[in-house]
Design an enzyme around this catalytic site. Sequence first.
Site, short mmCIF file in Angstrom:
data_model
loop_
_atom_site.label_atom_id
_atom_site.label_comp_id
_atom_site.label_asym_id
_atom_site.label_seq_id
_atom_site.Cartn_x
_atom_site.Cartn_y
_atom_site.Cartn_z
N ARG A 150 1.07 -1.28 0.09
CA ARG A 150 -0.01 -0.20 0.00
C ARG A 150 0.91 1.18 -0.10
O ARG A 150 2.10 1.26 0.83
CB ARG A 150 -0.92 -0.08 1.39
CG ARG A 150 -1.86 -1.32 1.55
CD ARG A 150 -2.66 -1.57 0.40
NE ARG A 150 -3.62 -0.65 0.00
CZ ARG A 150 -4.27 -0.37 -1.20
NH1 ARG A 150 -4.20 -1.53 -2.01
NH2 ARG A 150 -5.26 0.62 -1.20
N HIS A 155 12.85 -2.64 -1.73
CA HIS A 155 12.14 -2.62 -3.01
C HIS A 155 12.97 -3.49 -4.19
O HIS A 155 14.33 -3.42 -4.00
CB HIS A 155 12.29 -1.00 -3.46
CG HIS A 155 11.65 -0.83 -4.69
ND1 HIS A 155 10.22 -0.97 -5.08
CD2 HIS A 155 12.06 -0.51 -5.97
CE1 HIS A 155 10.01 -0.54 -5.95
NE2 HIS A 155 11.07 -0.52 -6.90
C1 GAR Z 1 10.05 -8.79 -2.32
O1 GAR Z 1 10.48 -9.32 -3.43
C2 GAR Z 1 9.83 -7.34 -2.02
O2 GAR Z 1 11.08 -6.67 -2.36
C3 GAR Z 1 8.82 -6.57 -2.97
O3 GAR Z 1 7.84 -7.69 -2.44
C4 GAR Z 1 8.31 -9.04 -1.98
C5 GAR Z 1 7.63 -9.40 -0.83
O4 GAR Z 1 8.12 -10.72 -0.60
N1 GAR Z 1 8.55 -5.39 -2.23
C6 GAR Z 1 7.87 -4.46 -3.19
O5 GAR Z 1 7.59 -4.69 -4.41
C7 GAR Z 1 7.27 -3.13 -2.35
N2 GAR Z 1 6.87 -2.24 -3.30
P1 GAR Z 1 7.87 -11.44 0.72
O6 GAR Z 1 6.56 -10.98 1.24
O7 GAR Z 1 8.12 -12.73 0.70
O8 GAR Z 1 8.96 -10.65 1.65
#
Ligand code: GAR
Length: 196
Positions: free
Chosen positions: A92, A110
């Site tokens: 979010r 990120h």
């Molecule tokens: C991760 O790759 C993180 O870098 C990304 O979501 C994934 C979450 O994985 N974050 C974003 O895209 C933020 N905009 P996880 O829930 O297994 O940690």
Amino acid sequence: MKRVAILISGGGSNMVRLVQDMQSGDHPARPVLVASNDPAAAGLAKAAALGVPTAAVDHRAYRGDRAAFEAALLEPLLDARPDILCLAGFMRILTPGFINRFDSRMINIHPSLLPKYPGLHTHARAITAGDAEAGATVHEVTTELDSGPILGQIRVPIKAGDTPDRLAARVLEREHRLYPLILRRFAAGIRDRVDL
Ligand code: GAR
């Protein structure tokens, strides 16, 4: 001992690595809350299994009223009195009103080599652009999306035939090494950039 709250939206694999590292002893911080905007987020059960209190505030109940959603999210968060707030796959966008409450105390991971590709679909954009490498960045959260001071990065080569999913899986593995290291340093007051 710094108190750390973590916000997630999904599987929470980064959150698990952060919690496990904090629970391994010899760490300047401890986890006090894992909260999600999605009550069904798989990460909530993983946090509970690790003994960390959890909270869920369903953003869909607020029908696009971000301020009202954030006010509800703030309740369990402020009760937990975190010194540091980690965003770990939290999907979010937060308003400046929320972010300013945690000024210089909020960090995010990120999945791109920021300043390249803020926002969504980072791996697809890197592949389409013909980039030689992708990666992930841990940065301080400021009111501009994915743009705060960079604390650390990992880089991963993009291979011929990579799909966004395959690349994401390889980057995620390295995220799991980067984020715990950066949180450890951040909790100890170290903000110099690390490139792993
Ligand atoms: C991760 O790759 C993180 O870098 C990304 O979501 C994934 C979450 O994985 N974050 C974003 O895209 C933020 N905009 P996880 O829930 O297994 O940690």
